[in-house]
Scaffold this active site. Structure first.
Site, short mmCIF file in Angstrom:
data_model
loop_
_atom_site.label_atom_id
_atom_site.label_comp_id
_atom_site.label_asym_id
_atom_site.label_seq_id
_atom_site.Cartn_x
_atom_site.Cartn_y
_atom_site.Cartn_z
N TYR A 87 0.94 -1.16 0.02
CA TYR A 87 -0.06 -0.08 0.04
C TYR A 87 0.91 1.29 -0.06
CZ TYR A 87 -3.37 3.37 1.27
OH TYR A 87 -4.28 4.55 1.46
N GLU A 178 9.58 -8.09 4.02
CA GLU A 178 9.92 -8.30 5.78
C GLU A 178 9.26 -9.86 5.86
OE1 GLU A 178 7.64 -6.65 3.94
OE2 GLU A 178 5.67 -6.39 4.91
#
Ligand code: XMP
Length: 520
Positions: A87, A178
């Site tokens: 996003y 991540e």
């Protein structure tokens, strides 16, 4: 001087992704401090002081609607490097007049192959021969590159998977570096924090230890502190740290609910009184717990009874100590992040977690939370640094309501005893086989069903023991652990032969989601 005010940090702006915490961990693994901020936090003064870089997280929102969460536009002009993830990338694209639209045909979810188009500081050492396997989770894609940006890499489904504006030091990536499913994901963070942000490695647990102890001394001064000690990692590290700071002015209370693992309560008490010389008061409340839990089947009711009773007992005991001004709690950084909403939306409650949150208000005490900036594995390391015995600092998480939520259905002292024995055998076997440290959490549970078995020549009609062992990074998601068959055989036979009351052992092979780690 508070070192917190001078150390370089990377600010992570949270748009509500399930894995935002992992971004913070990846950065801290490189010894750089991180702070996760919500959009609301950005309204405060000085939030970007000492920030060397900003990471915009992923999240469930879409920039294709009229209203969507965004950062103030001035943040793009602070001259601080920015990395947008998922996003975050779409937000950057929207801000700089690129185009984003939902892919109505297909969501890109899971593993994808990324192809390199150009060299970038962000991807130095990241690709294996111009390709890399990455983890995607998105529906919207950037389909027109924003002004001033270059395309660095793409997948078959999304053309602008990595983009950069070198001059402004703004980078965007569609995949999630991540998560461990992304190959070399940590290299993206390394390049961003050191080559792009020029952050220094200033986050060390060794210096945190001194800072935290000094901070406790300065806050508490000559006042007294109370602390609920359970023998878990968090409360043990809190108690030891505070003891190091203020010595005998710390009073610990251990409430024996009767719902702990076998021998655990006694051994915790002995370690803290004999080895560390802490001031610990022990309260045997097991009879009241069993009485209040009698015939209670509903998991939420169990949790409420246990939580409320704990608060009542603790409060009564604490009143017997004079001059207590502070209550110490083992709140961790993930607890703080989880208890607030990134974008203002409410997530649905799955379980009410038992903590002593109601206490400070009721008792008019100030809170001290020395671990509130740390992740669980950092707390374990801090424990090692202050001399906590390894069998506590490496201990698996154990829930506040204890074995009550591992005995499905009604709880009786007899069932607790059966479960304690089975669980003890399981955990000892894990330790003996060097498996304990490879597993994030493991336990035995008792199912409220009896089945028929045969032992020797006799029929048996006993309970089922369920064993659970999971790997996880933060308890939010989990996979079951793959045991060799020989280990499962051994466990099954040791439990059935060693524990009267169990004649069948099953292994739970569900991940989280769809199931949770605990049974209730
Ligand atoms: P679930 O079952 O929600 O568990 O997947 C996630 C993690 O939280 C622990 N847990 C608790 N810890 N009080 C706690 O302190 C609780 O009431 C509680 N319930 C679950 C669970 O053991 C796992 O580590």
């Amino acid at each position: 001087m508070n070192q917190n005010l001078v150390k370089d940090k990377i600010v992570i702006i949270d748009f509500g992704s399930q894995v935002t915490k992992l971004i913070a961990r990846r950065v801290r693994e490189y010894s750089v401090f991180t702070e996760i901020l919500t959009l609301k936090d950005l309204k405060k003064n000085n939030v970007f002081k000492n920030a060397k870089g900003i990471i915009l997280s992923g999240g469930p929102s879409t920039v294709t609607k009229n209203l969507f969460p965004k950062i103030p536009k001035e943040v793009f002009d602070l001259n601080i490097p920015i990395l947008g993830i998922c996003y975050g990338l779409q937000l950057i694209a929207k801000h700089f007049k690129g185009k984003v639209k939902p892919n109505t045909k297909k969501r890109e979810f899971g593993r994808a192959i990324l192809f390199k188009s150009k060299n970038s500081l962000l991807t130095k050492g990241f690709f294996n021969k111009s390709k890399c396997a990455v983890w995607m989770s998105h529906q919207d894609s950037v389909y027109k590159i924003p002004n001033g940006f270059l395309k660095i890499a793409s997948t078959n489904e999304s053309a602008m998977t990595i983009i950069e504006n070198r001059k402004k030091n703004i980078y965007g990536i569609q995949f999630h570096p991540e998560v461990t499913h992304t190959e070399n994901g940590n290299i993206i963070f390394k390049n961003f924090i050191f080559d792009i942000c020029k952050a220094k490695k200033q986050w060390k647990l060794e210096s945190e230890k001194t800072r935290i102890i000094n901070e406790i001394k300065n806050t508490v001064k000559k006042a007294k502190v109370i602390c609920a000690l359970s023998g878990g990692v968090d409360s043990s590290v809190v108690a030891l740290l505070i003891h190091k700071a203020i010595g005998k002015n710390l009073k610990c209370i251990m409430v024996d609910t009767g719902l702990m693992r076998k021998d655990e309560f006694k051994s915790t008490y002995q370690i803290f009184t004999n080895k560390y010389k802490l001031n610990v008061k022990i309260i045997d409340a097991s009879k009241i717990y069993f009485r209040k839990l009698k015939n209670i089947i509903d998991p939420e009711k169990k949790r409420k009874i246990i939580g409320n009773l704990f608060i009542k007992i603790f409060e009564t005991e604490a009143k017997t100590f004079k001059d207590v001004k502070f209550l110490a709690q083992g709140t961790l950084y993930p607890d703080i992040i989880e208890s607030r909403s990134a974008t203002g939306s409410k997530t649905s409650k799955i379980k009410s977690h038992h903590n002593v949150g109601g206490l400070p208000k009721k008792m008019n005490l100030k809170l001290i939370e020395p671990l509130k900036e740390l992740f669980k594995d950092e707390v374990r390391e801090l424990g090692d640094a202050i001399g906590l015995v390894k069998n506590i600092s490496r201990k698996h998480p154990f829930p506040g309501p204890g074995l009550a939520i591992r005995i499905v259905g009604s709880i009786t002292p007899k069932k607790v005893k059966i479960l304690q024995e089975a669980d003890y055998i399981f955990i000892q076997q894990l330790i003996k086989n060097n498996l304990y440290d490879k597993i994030w959490q493991a336990y035995a549970a008792l199912l409220p069903v009896k089945t028929v078995g045969v032992m020797g020549d006799s029929r048996t009609y006993e309970y089922i023991c369920l064993i659970r062992a999971i790997v996880s990074e933060d308890g939010m998601t989990a996979d079951y652990f793959s045991f060799p068959k020989t280990f499962l055989d051994e466990i099954s036979s040791k439990i059935i032969n060693g524990v009267k009351g169990i004649n069948r052992v099953v292994y739970d092979i569900t991940s989280k989601p769809p199931s949770t780690i605990e049974l209730e």
